[in-house]
Design a protein around this motif. Structure first.
Motif, PDB file in Angstrom:
ATOM      1  N   TYR A 245       3.690  41.304  61.920  1.00 10.47           N
ATOM      2  CA  TYR A 245       2.729  40.542  62.728  1.00 10.47           C
ATOM      3  C   TYR A 245       3.063  40.813  64.185  1.00 10.47           C
ATOM      4  N   GLN A 246       2.092  41.348  64.913  1.00  9.27           N
ATOM      5  CA  GLN A 246       2.325  41.691  66.320  1.00  9.27           C
ATOM      6  C   GLN A 246       1.909  40.540  67.212  1.00  9.27           C
TER       7      GLN A 246
ATOM      8  N   LEU B  30       6.593  41.751  70.063  1.00  9.92           N
ATOM      9  CA  LEU B  30       5.596  42.387  70.921  1.00  9.92           C
ATOM     10  C   LEU B  30       5.455  43.869  70.580  1.00  9.92           C
ATOM     11  N   ARG B  31       6.579  44.486  70.191  1.00 10.86           N
ATOM     12  CA  ARG B  31       6.578  45.901  69.808  1.00 10.86           C
ATOM     13  C   ARG B  31       7.422  46.064  68.556  1.00 10.86           C
ATOM     14  N   ARG B  32       7.311  47.232  67.937  1.00  9.94           N
ATOM     15  CA  ARG B  32       8.132  47.523  66.770  1.00  9.94           C
ATOM     16  C   ARG B  32       8.706  48.924  66.867  1.00  9.94           C
ATOM     17  N   ASP B  33       9.885  49.094  66.316  1.00  6.40           N
ATOM     18  CA  ASP B  33      10.544  50.388  66.270  1.00  6.40           C
ATOM     19  C   ASP B  33       9.850  51.272  65.233  1.00  6.40           C
TER      20      ASP B  33
ATOM     21  N   ILE C  14       0.302  33.688  61.548  1.00  8.67           N
ATOM     22  CA  ILE C  14       1.141  34.548  60.703  1.00  8.67           C
ATOM     23  C   ILE C  14       0.842  34.267  59.230  1.00  8.67           C
ATOM     24  N   ALA C  15       0.772  32.982  58.867  1.00  6.12           N
ATOM     25  CA  ALA C  15       0.462  32.618  57.481  1.00  6.12           C
ATOM     26  C   ALA C  15      -0.948  33.071  57.107  1.00  6.12           C
ATOM     27  N   ASP C  16      -1.886  32.893  58.019  1.00  4.87           N
ATOM     28  CA  ASP C  16      -3.277  33.238  57.740  1.00  4.87           C
ATOM     29  C   ASP C  16      -3.439  34.729  57.474  1.00  4.87           C
ATOM     30  N   GLU C  17      -2.708  35.562  58.209  1.00  8.42           N
ATOM     31  CA  GLU C  17      -2.816  37.002  57.979  1.00  8.42           C
ATOM     32  C   GLU C  17      -2.326  37.404  56.592  1.00  8.42           C
ATOM     33  N   LEU C  18      -1.498  36.565  55.980  1.00  6.37           N
ATOM     34  CA  LEU C  18      -1.030  36.829  54.625  1.00  6.37           C
ATOM     35  C   LEU C  18      -1.933  36.178  53.578  1.00  6.37           C
TER      36      LEU C  18
ATOM     37  N   SER D  53      11.807  39.427  67.077  1.00  6.17           N
ATOM     38  CA  SER D  53      12.465  40.160  68.161  1.00  6.17           C
ATOM     39  C   SER D  53      11.408  40.606  69.148  1.00  6.17           C
ATOM     40  N   PHE D  54      11.818  40.802  70.386  1.00  2.00           N
ATOM     41  CA  PHE D  54      10.885  41.360  71.369  1.00  2.00           C
ATOM     42  C   PHE D  54      10.406  42.725  70.877  1.00  2.00           C
ATOM     43  N   THR D  55      11.360  43.544  70.387  1.00  2.00           N
ATOM     44  CA  THR D  55      11.034  44.810  69.725  1.00  2.00           C
ATOM     45  C   THR D  55      11.667  44.779  68.346  1.00  2.00           C
ATOM     46  N   ALA D  56      10.862  44.642  67.299  1.00  2.00           N
ATOM     47  CA  ALA D  56      11.379  44.551  65.938  1.00  2.00           C
ATOM     48  C   ALA D  56      11.955  45.890  65.502  1.00  2.00           C
ATOM     49  N   ASN D  57      13.112  45.831  64.821  1.00  2.00           N
ATOM     50  CA  ASN D  57      13.764  47.064  64.372  1.00  2.00           C
ATOM     51  C   ASN D  57      14.240  46.926  62.929  1.00  2.00           C
TER      52      ASN D  57
END
Length: 220
Positions: A210-211, A192-195, A98-102, A159-163
């Motif tokens: 970050y997925q 894992l997913r996003r709204d 996560i840090a590396d992607e930023l 979250s499992f599905t970010a909202n």
């Protein structure tokens, strides 16, 4: 004595003598027909009893379905908690990614006790109690260094599905982290997913996404 010459005369005599009419009916009609009113009455009574039993069974079935619905709802809630916990564990495992992607280098994951200490600093009386409680319960805060070696933080909501609620918390908690430390803080949502509702916030750069990979949720 009435003289009977026509059918009308006979009907008149029978109307005047109910006992004769009953005797004639018993002589002319078969026993099955005479028993028909009683049979119909018995059938109606039995049908009422059967319908009552059916109603009772339907009431029991409705009660059982209500209990089943309650158990399913409770199971879904429990599964939601488990999925959320699994997602948080996966995010911690992938904290360096996560840090590396930023474009940052991870230093460490802040322990909960340290986050709670920050929330107890002086000068937080103007912050709503619910907001402070949310900050103390932040899913993941990463200490990192940027390309210049400056300390910064990555504030992650998982979250499992970010909202949208996750996005709001990440941005708000990143703001508090900057306020408490004076260091730059990056808000991130992961799952894992996003709204679809959070795409605009991601596209604008207000929050980073970050997925988590499916493999992160596989049980060995």
């Amino acid at each position: 004595m009435h003289s009977i010459h026509t059918i009308e005369d006979l009907i008149g005599v029978l109307d005047d003598n109910p006992r004769w009419l009953e005797a004639l009916r018993n002589r002319v009609l078969p026993r099955e027909v005479l028993e028909l009113p009683r049979i119909v009455s018995n059938l109606a009574g039995n049908a009422d009893q059967r319908f009552d039993r059916v109603d009772q069974r339907m009431d029991k079935l409705d009660h059982s379905m209500d209990k089943l619905d309650h158990r399913v709802d409770r199971l879904e809630n429990d599964m939601g908690v488990l999925r959320g916990a699994h997602a948080r564990n996966a995010a911690i495992e992938y904290a360096d990614d996560i840090a590396d992607e930023l474009g940052l280098e991870m230093v460490r994951v802040l322990p909960g006790a340290e986050i709670r200490t920050l929330a107890r600093l002086k000068g937080t009386k103007d912050i709503p109690a619910n907001d402070l409680r949310s900050f103390r319960a932040a899913d993941l805060i990463i200490e990192a260094k940027d390309g210049k070696g400056e300390t910064c933080f990555v504030v992650v909501e998982v979250s499992f599905t970010a909202n949208g609620r996750d996005t709001h918390r990440a941005i708000r908690n990143a703001g508090y982290m900057y306020r408490f430390t004076g260091k730059r803080a990056f808000p991130v949502v992961t799952g894992l997913r996003r709204d679809d509702g959070i795409r605009r916030a991601i596209a604008s750069g207000d929050v980073h996404w970050y997925q988590l990979a499916n493999e992160a949720f596989e049980v060995e």
